[in-house]
Design a protein around this motif. Structure first.
Motif: not given
Length: 232
Positions: A168-183
């Motif tokens: 679940x933490x893995x999911x949250x971190x991946x969403x955060x990275x995908x939404x905020x970091x350069x592609x």
């Protein structure tokens, strides 16, 4: 111990002395290394991010199809990975948004984590079942320990909670990275997150098994009998 697989396969188990590491290594090389190299190769060649990300899922998809075909049986987890990947790819190609592709692993981590936690209310938790699959020679011993040792049962339920929470933490971190970091940065970090999590989570998993008194029973080397014991 249960591990977060590189290509979002079902949670696997990695322990000291695992002799079945070759399939896991193949999964790592194909699903992680192959996909990552393909994406950055296409990106360097000037291919747009949506196309590069979509095509980078190719090695994993082909491996899944080949695995199912060779086994002549449907593997629910593998099929689920393939379906989710295909749906996300089609959606991203329609919208033209590469960030939809960046969250595809998160879309698999979330249901996997919830499913793992849900198995706490079943006869045997998922991490226990995964370990038996990876260590078939120890399956009978694990069944015996499960039936007679409450500490052993509590240990596996605790491990399941830890890994369910990690997913679940893995999911949250991946969403955060995908939404905020350069592609272009996200695929590498996504891979690093998988590897770091798998390695880091081995420590608490082994500690729980050790404190329950069952680690040596399952994975320790059997002590050779002494001469005195042999004479007896």
């Amino acid at each position: 111990m249960p591990a977060l697989p590189a290509a979002r396969d079902a949670p696997a188990v990695i322990t000291s002395g695992n002799r079945r590491g070759r399939p896991g290594l193949q999964t790592l090389l194909v699903d992680v290394g192959g996909s990552l190299a393909l994406y950055y190769g296409l990106h360097a060649a000037g291919v747009d991010d949506v196309t590069a990300l979509a095509l980078s899922a190719g090695p994993s998809a082909v491996k899944t199809v080949v695995t199912v075909a060779r086994g002549r049986r449907v593997q629910p987890t593998a099929v689920a990975v393939l379906v989710v990947t295909t749906v996300v790819q089609v959606a991203s190609l329609i919208t033209g948004d590469p960030r939809e592709l960046l969250v595809r692993n998160a879309l698999l981590s979330l249901p996997s984590g919830l499913w793992m936690l849900a198995t706490l209310w079943t006869r045997r938790p998922l991490t226990f079942q995964a370990t038996q699959i990876l260590f078939p020679r120890r399956a009978a011993l694990m069944d015996e320990l499960w039936e007679r040792d409450p500490r052993f049962r509590r240990a596996w339920r605790s491990i399941t909670v830890m890994w369910g929470g990690a997913l679940l933490l893995d999911c949250a971190l991946r969403v955060l990275m995908a939404a905020t970091l350069p592609v272009p940065v996200v695929p590498a970090l996504d891979t690093a997150l998988t590897l770091v999590t798998v390695v880091a989570m081995q420590i608490p998993t082994n500690v729980v098994l050790y404190r329950s008194g069952s680690w040596h029973l399952l994975f320790g080397r059997r002590r050779a009998p002494s001469m005195k014991e042999s004479v007896r």
